[in-house]
Design a protein around this motif. Structure first.
Motif: not given
Ligand code: PEP
Length: 254
Positions: A181-194
């Motif tokens: 996953a690109s860093p941006e894809q990872a960040q988007e998902m992690h922020a969603f999860i949090r």
């Protein structure tokens, strides 16, 4: 305050002697590294956990986890390991829900929820793995899929249970494929999860839970992915089997 974590999942690899040797080499590779408040966790094959702890358990910076655990206390479950068996050899962390368990061993949300409850009832910390398949992402359903995975297996827990939960977002299309996953894809998902955790619990629980990214993390991409504000480290498969690579990935959280 949540911790940064690098966890290695060795899957069904390495004999007892190879496992001991690899931990020794990793330990040497990171000997001058200030691990600070971070955590390093390694999950060898379960039959080798005892020997690894006995032979190289003196480097207290490295913790050990099981790759799997059964939902029952004991009984007629050929080939399985239970919470009490793990605790009996000093193991207090387990992976639950890895995509390979879900796909190859048909572990569904009903079963995973039972495992989660059993681990927590036994004070075993969980690295809970989840993530969408490629077709989910291609059809832009990844957020819904991840939300359902968490809702069906974790969102019945009490606030206080969350101190024993580490989340590991692992898009299935990125595991062992070389596709990350690109860093941006990872960040988007992690922020969603949090945010989901905050909505279902509260800001304190959400801010304190470590959310790891897993899926083809390597020394060359670790730093950039881990620099994202909601990415608290990684769950590493292939690269965890190479001492130098794993050590480089550890250095990326320090
Ligand atoms: C994993 O198995 O959890 C994993 C992330 O594997 P890899 O790093 O090889 O993609």
């Amino acid at each position: 305050m949540r911790k940064k974590i690098v966890a290695g999942n060795w899957k069904m690899n390495l004999t007892k002697d190879e496992s001991i040797k690899l931990v020794k080499t990793i330990s040497t590779e990171i000997q001058n590294q200030n691990i600070k408040n971070n955590r390093i966790i390694i999950a060898p094959v379960s039959i080798n956990l005892h020997a690894v702890l006995n032979n190289v358990g003196n480097d207290k910076r490295i913790e050990y986890a099981s790759q799997n655990m059964h939902f029952a206390n004991n009984g007629a479950f050929t080939g399985e390991v239970s919470a009490s068996i793990l605790k009996g050899i000093g193991i207090y962390i387990t992976l639950i829900g890895h995509s390979e368990r879900r796909v190859y061993f048909n572990e569904d949300t009903v079963l995973l929820k039972k495992k989660v409850d059993q681990a927590l009832n036994n004070n075993i910390e969980i690295i809970f793995c989840f993530g969408e398949e490629l077709e989910d992402r291609e059809s832009k359903n990844q957020l819904k899929i991840v939300e359902n995975q968490l809702k069906n297996t974790l969102f019945h827990l009490k606030d206080s249970d969350w101190k024993n939960i580490i989340l590991a977002y692992e898009p299935v299309w990125a595991i062992g494929t070389g596709m990350t996953a690109s860093p941006e894809q990872a960040q988007e998902m992690h922020a969603f999860i949090r945010n989901l955790v905050a909505k279902n619990y509260n800001e304190t629980v959400a801010e304190n839970v470590s959310i790891l990214y897993g899926g083809s993390v390597k020394p060359t991409n670790a730093k950039e992915i881990f620099s994202k504000p909601d990415v608290d480290g990684g769950l590493i498969g292939g690269a965890a089997l190479k001492a130098k690579d794993f050590a480089e990935i550890i250095k990326a959280i320090c």
